[in-house]
Design an enzyme around this catalytic site. Sequence first.
Site, PDB file in Angstrom:
ATOM      1  CB  SER A 224      82.857   0.296 -12.727  1.00  0.00           C
ATOM      2  OG  SER A 224      81.689   0.713 -12.066  1.00  0.00           O
ATOM      3  N   GLY A 226      84.684  -1.228  -8.417  1.00  0.00           N
ATOM      4  CA  GLY A 226      85.456  -0.620  -7.344  1.00  0.00           C
ATOM      5  C   GLY A 226      86.897  -1.127  -7.343  1.00  0.00           C
ATOM      6  CB  ALA A 227      89.087  -2.223  -4.560  1.00  0.00           C
ATOM      7  N   GLY A 229      88.395  -3.565  -9.919  1.00  0.00           N
ATOM      8  CA  GLY A 229      88.683  -3.201 -11.305  1.00  0.00           C
ATOM      9  C   GLY A 229      87.437  -3.139 -12.160  1.00  0.00           C
ATOM     10  N   GLY A 255      84.020   6.139 -11.219  1.00  0.00           N
ATOM     11  CA  GLY A 255      83.291   5.483 -12.301  1.00  0.00           C
ATOM     12  C   GLY A 255      83.185   6.395 -13.522  1.00  0.00           C
ATOM     13  CG  ASP A 256      81.269   9.865 -12.949  1.00  0.00           C
ATOM     14  OD1 ASP A 256      80.429   8.987 -13.239  1.00  0.00           O
ATOM     15  OD2 ASP A 256      81.166  10.596 -11.950  1.00  0.00           O
TER      16      ASP A 256
END
Length: 316
Positions: A224, A226-227, A229, A255-256
């Site tokens: 993952s 963040g912004a 993707g 993230g979860d």
Amino acid sequence: MNQHVIVTLTLNPSLDRTIEVDRLAQGTVIRATSARLDPGGKGVNVSRALLANDVPTAAVVTVGGADGDQLVHLLEADGIRLGAVRVAGRTRSNITVVEPDGLVTKFNEPGEPLSRKELDAVADRVLAEVEGASWVVTCGSLPPGVPTDIYARLCEFFTAAGIRVAVDTSGPALPAAVEAGPDLVKPNREELAEAVGRPVDSVGDVIEAAEELRDRGARTVLASLGADGAVLVEEEGVTIGEAPVAEPRSTVGAGDALLAGFLAGGARGAPALAEGLAWGAAAVGLPASRMPRPEDIRRDIVRIHTRPDLGRSLIA
Ligand SMILES: Nc1ncnc2c1ncn2[C@@H]1O[C@H](COP(=O)(O)OP(=O)(O)OP(=O)(O)O)[C@@H](O)[C@H]1O
Ligand SMILES: O=P(O)(O)OC[C@@]1(O)O[C@H](CO)[C@@H](O)[C@@H]1O
């Protein structure tokens, strides 16, 4: 009947206290503009997201002290199937400060040590929940003193029992778990960089690092970013996608939500990645660590890149 239940394990859950402020300035008294309390911890959030979308789930957590009672109360009020293991140490409180542009500053307590006996009780509780389950998802940081290889040992055990294992953790527990051959690991950018011991600055770096974790034992890596993707690296190849959010409210738990959506979406290929990205983006648009419900999730904003630019630098 436990078929297709996704069981999560959070050894170091929390009460997540979130305050919104106009501006965070050190060394001053800051009046919060809002305050919110959520049950927290990565596995807890995965279960909350699954439950909110009618995917069968059970959450195993350690709980201690009055804050532990409150965590149980909040989770029971949500209607989560809960395997709460009472422990001597107090359940921690984690604090998130959110500024108007969605910038998050987070303070996570270390949590309290767990005894050998308590860890055995946790393992027994997970065992009681997992019979016939489709996944066991082991999540989050380890409380102080808990052996670094605990997720690795659980992974070996459940894999031998024919249950797929996903791991979302940080620090030395991640490389240890990778060696045990989990079906899935979900590192963020920092965790990936730490696990391979070098910076991860571009999409190409992410793929290289994820391939390294696959060589070391993990079957699939969902990184993952963040912004930026997420990048999925699995036996069938690499899939890259993102889901832009115009006005982020809070990235805590995104993230979860991504992991929950990915598992709910079948955990393979572009369709599962797209589902995860839609859930992750929805979580970012919600305050604190609120998990998205079906009405929050927009699948039309997801873009899966068919010709990704591997040299693209990561923003976040
Ligand atoms: N600013 C953002 N804009 C759009 N999507 C985002 C943004 N931040 C996060 N996401 C989405 O959420 C997913 C998870 O984010 P991130 O990589 O920060 O996870 P994380 O560090 O594991 O988060 P946490 O530990 O708080 O759950 C990303 O893969 C992306 O899909
Ligand atoms: O300290 P850890 O275990 O790494 O992370 C705990 C935590 O930050 O993770 C969740 C968001 O992913 C929050 O609910 C919780 O406070």
